[in-house]
Scaffold this active site. Structure first.
Site, short mmCIF file in Angstrom:
data_model
loop_
_atom_site.label_atom_id
_atom_site.label_comp_id
_atom_site.label_asym_id
_atom_site.label_seq_id
_atom_site.Cartn_x
_atom_site.Cartn_y
_atom_site.Cartn_z
N HIS A 97 0.81 -1.21 0.00
CA HIS A 97 0.00 0.00 0.00
C HIS A 97 0.85 1.27 0.00
CE1 HIS A 97 -3.21 -2.69 0.55
NE2 HIS A 97 -3.29 -2.70 1.87
N LYS B 173 -0.36 -0.63 14.30
CA LYS B 173 -1.64 -1.04 14.87
C LYS B 173 -1.68 -0.66 16.35
CE LYS B 173 -2.76 -4.88 11.78
NZ LYS B 173 -4.09 -4.33 11.42
#
Length: 479
Positions: free
Chosen positions: A238, A324
């Protein structure tokens, strides 16, 4: 292929010339294929709760949703069993005949929502049993999801196996970030606006950050995530794809191959990653997940600095950061410009000019500028020029990334898909670092859930030349 991924068949005239949509509903049919035993209605009922009508409201009983569900049929079969794919081909062919399609004129799109390990056997079955049998304007294409391997060797092996079965124009390696509205806007911003052209280089830009942050952990995906980690899951695909669009030179045209040629040039200009340009983290409690190894060295956070050896970007660090269980959820591109030489207003302490592209949530573009503070005194304040999509385009429905990319596969437009040599170049950048992590040579630093990540990451940004702005926070405007 897979319980939620279809084979789609279309007649050759399936595009609509009207304003109601890009595809004529009666010209599209979707076949779900997986091992689970289901009826057509079982699959339709599973899908129904996830669908929304065009106005954004849940509409399980709406006419639009009902018509869409009737386009779906289910076929059960194994991924390596000839009889299952023969049955699938029979069902597709019978539908095509019922629609009076000429042999070889229909278009078959196979979307593989499957583990990469079964791509080769499934593609082999498709190649032998489910292809169009003649070339009368139709086609057969496959869409494969990441991860495309775990390193250079496994990726090349997978590419070779698929390449023996399908030509490159038939293979669509999908990265949904390339379907996001603001990512697709990058080429327009850079090459349709004279404003940016003289600024977009090492003479004016200090550093560029490409950031992905999530405020939750692995959420039941611990076993899968532990096998790959944040670099393979987010950064190598990404964020690296976004870097290519930010850094590439102007293509000679908008043809997909011309654009992808320029992206490959960017990847080949990246110098080897130094360990000093990497900070890894793992949030506290990650290994409490029973599906995660107690000795896991898998990073859930990473900051990696990439450097390009070319005329435009020599000396400008590209900071790729993903994590995260952090204190916020966002994805953005942050272009920070150099300090103003001869600063007569002494405004340096307020912060640098920045051009920020917020990919999600609250899609926006804003430019941080120093302006005069309103009032009688000649003092300065940091403010912004703001284009927030939710405010500016209130009546426009921004399409989902997958919606846009699946339409591209039907159109045969590979601009927003990863080419084989592009994939290889991407893995060449990250494979040495990933192997050092896998071998335990680089350890992730523990960080608290809900934090910014390891303090060492902020120190690395400072070392790379990023100057944090204090006392200014961009707030998305309300309607």
């Amino acid at each position: 292929m897979g319980s939620s991924a279809p084979a789609i068949t279309m007649r050759n005239d399936s595009f609509s010339d009207g304003d109601s949509g890009f595809l004529q509903q009666h010209e599209v049919h979707i076949f779900g294929y997986a091992r689970t035993k289901l009826s057509d209605d079982d699959l339709r009922n599973r899908i129904r709760g996830y669908l929304k009508s065009g106005n954004g409201d849940s509409s399980a009983t709406s006419e639009v949703v009902t018509k869409f569900l009737m386009m779906i049929k289910y076929v059960s079969g194994s991924y390596d069993d000839e009889s299952g794919f023969v049955h699938l081909d029979k069902e597709i062919s019978e539908h095509e005949i019922s629609r009076k399609s000429n042999q070889g004129s229909s278009r078959r799109l196979f979307y593989l929502a499957l583990p990469p390990s079964v791509y080769p056997p499934v593609c082999k079955m498709i190649r032998h049993f489910c292809m169009n049998q003649a070339d009368q304007g139709g086609w057969t294409r496959i869409v494969v999801e990441k991860p495309f391997g775990k390193d250079l060797a496994s990726s090349e092996q997978l590419s070779s196996q698929l390449g023996q079965l399908f030509e490159e124009p038939q293979i669509y390696r999908i990265d949904h970030y390339l379907g996001k509205e603001l990512v697709q806007n990058l080429l327009v911003l850079r090459f349709a606006n004279r404003l940016f052209m003289p600024l977009w280089n090492r003479d004016n830009i200090s550093n560029i950050q490409i950031v992905f942050r999530e405020d939750f952990g692995t959420e039941g995906r611990g076993g899968y995530f532990d096998e790959y980690g944040i670099i393979r899951d987010i950064i190598q695909n990404h964020l690296l794809q976004i870097l290519c669009l930010v850094a590439m030179e102007k293509p000679v045209s908008l043809k997909p191959e011309h654009i992808r040629d320029e992206k490959v040039k960017v990847l080949r200009a990246v110098t080897p990653i130094e360990d000093d340009d990497v900070v890894l983290g793992q949030y506290e409690g990650y290994k409490d997940d029973p599906t995660v190894s107690k000795n896991s060295n898998t990073p859930t956070f990473a900051t990696v600095i990439l450097r390009l050896h070319n005329e435009r970007w020599e000396g400008v660090p590209f900071i790729l950061k993903a994590g995260k269980a952090l204190n916020s959820r966002k994805a953005e591109i942050r272009v920070q410009f150099k300090d103003v030489p001869g600063d007569i207003f002494k405004s340096k302490k307020q912060g640098r000019n920045e051009f920020v592209i917020r990919l999600q949530p609250s899609e926006a573009m804003y430019m941080k500028l120093t302006v005069k503070r309103p009032g009688l005194e000649m003092s300065t304040i940091l403010s912004e020029l703001d284009l927030s999509y939710g405010q500016r385009y209130q009546d426009v429905v921004i399409p989902e990334a997958y919606e846009r990319l699946i339409l591209d596969t039907i159109r045969g437009d590979q601009q927003h898909f990863v080419r084989r040599d592009e994939l290889k170049a991407a893995w060449e950048i990250f494979t040495p670092l990933l192997h050092r992590i896998d071998d335990g040579e680089i350890k992730p630093i523990p960080y608290k859930v809900g934090s910014r990540g390891p303090d060492e990451a902020d120190n690395l940004l400072k070392k790379a030349g990023y100057v944090q702005t204090h006392g200014y926070i961009w707030i998305p405007p309300t309607l």
